[in-house]
Design a protein around this motif. Structure first.
Motif, PDB file in Angstrom:
ATOM      1  N   GLN A   1      29.308   0.608 -20.254  1.00  0.00           N
ATOM      2  CA  GLN A   1      29.013  -0.409 -21.261  1.00  0.00           C
ATOM      3  C   GLN A   1      28.472  -1.702 -20.661  1.00  0.00           C
ATOM      4  N   GLY A   2      28.191  -1.672 -19.340  1.00  0.00           N
ATOM      5  CA  GLY A   2      27.546  -2.813 -18.709  1.00  0.00           C
ATOM      6  C   GLY A   2      28.463  -3.923 -18.262  1.00  0.00           C
ATOM      7  N   ALA A   3      29.786  -3.656 -18.201  1.00  0.00           N
ATOM      8  CA  ALA A   3      30.736  -4.707 -17.836  1.00  0.00           C
ATOM      9  C   ALA A   3      30.796  -4.966 -16.340  1.00  0.00           C
ATOM     10  N   GLY A   4      30.194  -4.105 -15.532  1.00  0.00           N
ATOM     11  CA  GLY A   4      30.237  -4.298 -14.099  1.00  0.00           C
ATOM     12  C   GLY A   4      29.940  -3.004 -13.374  1.00  0.00           C
TER      13      GLY A   4
ATOM     14  N   ALA B   1      27.176  -8.058  -4.032  1.00  0.00           N
ATOM     15  CA  ALA B   1      27.858  -9.362  -3.962  1.00  0.00           C
ATOM     16  C   ALA B   1      27.557 -10.214  -5.191  1.00  0.00           C
ATOM     17  N   HIS B   2      26.497  -9.895  -5.922  1.00  0.00           N
ATOM     18  CA  HIS B   2      26.098 -10.671  -7.094  1.00  0.00           C
ATOM     19  C   HIS B   2      26.514 -10.000  -8.405  1.00  0.00           C
ATOM     20  N   GLU B   3      27.258  -8.889  -8.300  1.00  0.00           N
ATOM     21  CA  GLU B   3      27.687  -8.155  -9.488  1.00  0.00           C
ATOM     22  C   GLU B   3      29.201  -8.249  -9.682  1.00  0.00           C
ATOM     23  N   THR B   4      29.649  -8.000 -10.905  1.00  0.00           N
ATOM     24  CA  THR B   4      31.086  -7.892 -11.174  1.00  0.00           C
ATOM     25  C   THR B   4      31.563  -6.541 -10.691  1.00  0.00           C
ATOM     26  N   LEU B   5      32.481  -6.531  -9.741  1.00  0.00           N
ATOM     27  CA  LEU B   5      32.988  -5.287  -9.176  1.00  0.00           C
ATOM     28  C   LEU B   5      34.300  -4.929  -9.865  1.00  0.00           C
ATOM     29  N   LEU B   6      34.267  -3.854 -10.602  1.00  0.00           N
ATOM     30  CA  LEU B   6      35.447  -3.392 -11.332  1.00  0.00           C
ATOM     31  C   LEU B   6      36.413  -2.741 -10.346  1.00  0.00           C
ATOM     32  N   ARG B   7      37.706  -2.963 -10.557  1.00  0.00           N
ATOM     33  CA  ARG B   7      38.695  -2.524  -9.583  1.00  0.00           C
ATOM     34  C   ARG B   7      39.684  -1.528 -10.180  1.00  0.00           C
ATOM     35  N   SER B   8      40.144  -0.592  -9.350  1.00  0.00           N
ATOM     36  CA  SER B   8      41.262   0.271  -9.717  1.00  0.00           C
ATOM     37  C   SER B   8      42.534  -0.359  -9.158  1.00  0.00           C
ATOM     38  N   TYR B   9      43.668   0.301  -9.418  1.00  0.00           N
ATOM     39  CA  TYR B   9      44.929  -0.201  -8.866  1.00  0.00           C
ATOM     40  C   TYR B   9      45.004  -0.022  -7.355  1.00  0.00           C
ATOM     41  N   ARG B  10      44.068   0.748  -6.757  1.00  0.00           N
ATOM     42  CA  ARG B  10      44.064   0.947  -5.303  1.00  0.00           C
ATOM     43  C   ARG B  10      43.231  -0.160  -4.668  1.00  0.00           C
ATOM     44  N   ALA B  11      43.902  -1.150  -4.138  1.00  0.00           N
ATOM     45  CA  ALA B  11      43.214  -2.338  -3.629  1.00  0.00           C
ATOM     46  C   ALA B  11      42.316  -2.043  -2.442  1.00  0.00           C
ATOM     47  N   GLU B  12      42.534  -0.904  -1.766  1.00  0.00           N
ATOM     48  CA  GLU B  12      41.769  -0.606  -0.559  1.00  0.00           C
ATOM     49  C   GLU B  12      40.425   0.056  -0.843  1.00  0.00           C
ATOM     50  N   ASP B  13      40.104   0.384  -2.089  1.00  0.00           N
ATOM     51  CA  ASP B  13      38.883   1.145  -2.377  1.00  0.00           C
ATOM     52  C   ASP B  13      37.617   0.375  -2.011  1.00  0.00           C
TER      53      ASP B  13
ATOM     54  N   ASP C   1      30.941  -6.758   5.413  1.00  0.00           N
ATOM     55  CA  ASP C   1      32.208  -7.372   5.048  1.00  0.00           C
ATOM     56  C   ASP C   1      32.369  -7.315   3.538  1.00  0.00           C
ATOM     57  N   CYS C   2      33.585  -7.109   3.103  1.00  0.00           N
ATOM     58  CA  CYS C   2      33.834  -7.024   1.661  1.00  0.00           C
ATOM     59  C   CYS C   2      33.825  -8.421   1.048  1.00  0.00           C
ATOM     60  N   PRO C   3      33.024  -8.643   0.015  1.00  0.00           N
ATOM     61  CA  PRO C   3      33.030  -9.961  -0.640  1.00  0.00           C
ATOM     62  C   PRO C   3      34.312 -10.150  -1.449  1.00  0.00           C
ATOM     63  N   ALA C   4      34.520 -11.372  -1.900  1.00  0.00           N
ATOM     64  CA  ALA C   4      35.655 -11.640  -2.783  1.00  0.00           C
ATOM     65  C   ALA C   4      35.469 -10.863  -4.089  1.00  0.00           C
ATOM     66  N   ILE C   5      36.491 -10.143  -4.484  1.00  0.00           N
ATOM     67  CA  ILE C   5      36.389  -9.299  -5.675  1.00  0.00           C
ATOM     68  C   ILE C   5      37.343  -9.830  -6.729  1.00  0.00           C
ATOM     69  N   ARG C   6      36.794 -10.208  -7.864  1.00  0.00           N
ATOM     70  CA  ARG C   6      37.613 -10.797  -8.930  1.00  0.00           C
ATOM     71  C   ARG C   6      37.386 -10.100 -10.276  1.00  0.00           C
ATOM     72  N   GLY C   7      36.834  -8.906 -10.211  1.00  0.00           N
ATOM     73  CA  GLY C   7      36.610  -8.176 -11.453  1.00  0.00           C
ATOM     74  C   GLY C   7      37.918  -7.671 -12.039  1.00  0.00           C
ATOM     75  N   PRO C   8      37.894  -7.231 -13.290  1.00  0.00           N
ATOM     76  CA  PRO C   8      39.115  -6.725 -13.940  1.00  0.00           C
ATOM     77  C   PRO C   8      39.665  -5.485 -13.240  1.00  0.00           C
ATOM     78  N   VAL C   9      40.975  -5.294 -13.367  1.00  0.00           N
ATOM     79  CA  VAL C   9      41.678  -4.170 -12.740  1.00  0.00           C
ATOM     80  C   VAL C   9      42.044  -3.156 -13.817  1.00  0.00           C
ATOM     81  N   PHE C  10      41.833  -1.865 -13.522  1.00  0.00           N
ATOM     82  CA  PHE C  10      42.125  -0.788 -14.458  1.00  0.00           C
ATOM     83  C   PHE C  10      43.131   0.174 -13.829  1.00  0.00           C
ATOM     84  N   ASP C  11      43.987   0.735 -14.642  1.00  0.00           N
ATOM     85  CA  ASP C  11      44.932   1.728 -14.111  1.00  0.00           C
ATOM     86  C   ASP C  11      44.387   3.142 -14.233  1.00  0.00           C
ATOM     87  N   SER C  12      43.138   3.290 -14.678  1.00  0.00           N
ATOM     88  CA  SER C  12      42.512   4.593 -14.836  1.00  0.00           C
ATOM     89  C   SER C  12      41.041   4.493 -14.456  1.00  0.00           C
ATOM     90  N   SER C  13      40.583   5.381 -13.574  1.00  0.00           N
ATOM     91  CA  SER C  13      39.163   5.413 -13.232  1.00  0.00           C
ATOM     92  C   SER C  13      38.314   5.744 -14.455  1.00  0.00           C
TER      93      SER C  13
END
Length: 295
Positions: free
Chosen positions: A228-231, A184-196, A207-219
């Motif tokens: 590289q430490g971005a999340g 909950a205290h880290e940046t959670l990087l996201r894929s295009y699959r919102a359910e992951d 419960d899933c915390p609010a996720i506002r990390g960047p979204v990537f179209d490739s794992s």
């Protein structure tokens, strides 16, 4: 059924002259004289009973009949040349075009390509990567390897391997992630699959915390950002064995969640060629061997 005699030399002379709109340039390409090209074209026109060119003071122009014939010949000669180029040293190289989701291509398939080459040396393999969105018919692909549930209309899908998602991050970040709650205290990087991420937290009983990390179209890109430490990334750890072994990536938590598998897909309407059958058998054998426990 026997074919009527086709004046191939004359058709080739016309096709070449029509592309250049010049008997002189056609003669250079065909390594014959200008007179020979002109004679072949006149003979073809006499046989067809139509004029294919209009002779202008400075060059040539195609008649309507010539315009109708040219694209057919360009396509036919192009196909012949394409097949001829597939012969080398007395062997026929069959082209096989495969679209591969990038994560699977880099993390699993590329380390095994030498094995495929050794097993099937006369298959000319063409690999195109995609981000899990692919149109086999439009892109002229024999196969596509993709991630999902195996349910794609009009496609035959064969399961290759499961790919449960795990938390992956750089060592410095992993030092802060001792429990699932720490995420909950880290940046959670996201894929295009919102359910992951919601699926992973459900598996962890949270419960899933609010996720506002960047979204990537490739794992693959997402995990590189994590390296590289971005999340913190959520991705199939089996596709990142090299990074884990090298210590550039860490799996700090043992919880994983299954959201899909890797599948080999092809059009149901497309008969399998010999190259397709060989690749399919090799791929399934490799995937099965990789799934066996060590020992």
């Amino acid at each position: 059924m026997a074919r009527t005699h086709l004046p191939l030399n004359a058709l080739r002379a016309f096709e070449c002259a029509a592309r250049h709109l010049s008997f002189t340039l056609a003669a250079v390409e065909l390594s014959v004289t200008q007179a020979a090209v002109s004679q072949q074209v006149r003979g073809l026109e006499a046989r067809l009973g139509v004029a294919l060119f209009r002779r202008l003071p400075r060059g040539l122009a195609l008649t309507d009949e010539g315009l109708a014939l040219l694209p057919v010949l360009v396509d036919a000669f192009g196909r012949i040349e394409s097949v001829i180029q597939q012969f080398d040293n007395g062997h026929f190289f069959e082209v096989l075009s495969v679209g591969v989701v990038g994560t699977f291509a880099v993390g699993w398939l590329m380390p095994r390509l030498r094995l495929f080459r050794d097993s099937c040396p006369f298959i000319d393999l063409r690999l195109m990567t995609h981000n899990n969105v692919v149109d086999l018919a439009a892109e002229g692909l024999d196969f596509a390897i993709r991630f999902g549930d195996g349910n794609w209309p009009g496609l035959q899908a064969e399961a290759l391997m499961d790919a449960p998602l795990s938390v992956l991050c750089a060592p410095a970040v992993a030092a802060r992630v001792r429990r699932p709650q720490d995420l909950a205290h880290e940046t959670l990087l996201r894929s295009y699959r919102a359910e992951d991420w919601p699926g992973w937290f459900a598996a962890a009983g949270l419960d899933c915390p609010a996720i506002r990390g960047p979204v990537f179209d490739s794992s693959r890109l997402m995990v590189e950002a994590a390296v590289q430490g971005a999340g913190v990334a959520l991705a199939p750890s089996s596709m990142f064995e090299r990074e884990l072994q090298e210590g550039r990536l860490v799996r700090p938590l043992g919880i994983s969640v299954a959201t899909g598998s890797y599948w080999l897909t092809r059009l149901r309407s497309r008969p399998a060629s010999p190259a397709m059958a060989l690749f399919r058998d090799w791929l399934l054998a490799q995937a099965g061997a990789a799934a066996l426990p060590a020992g």
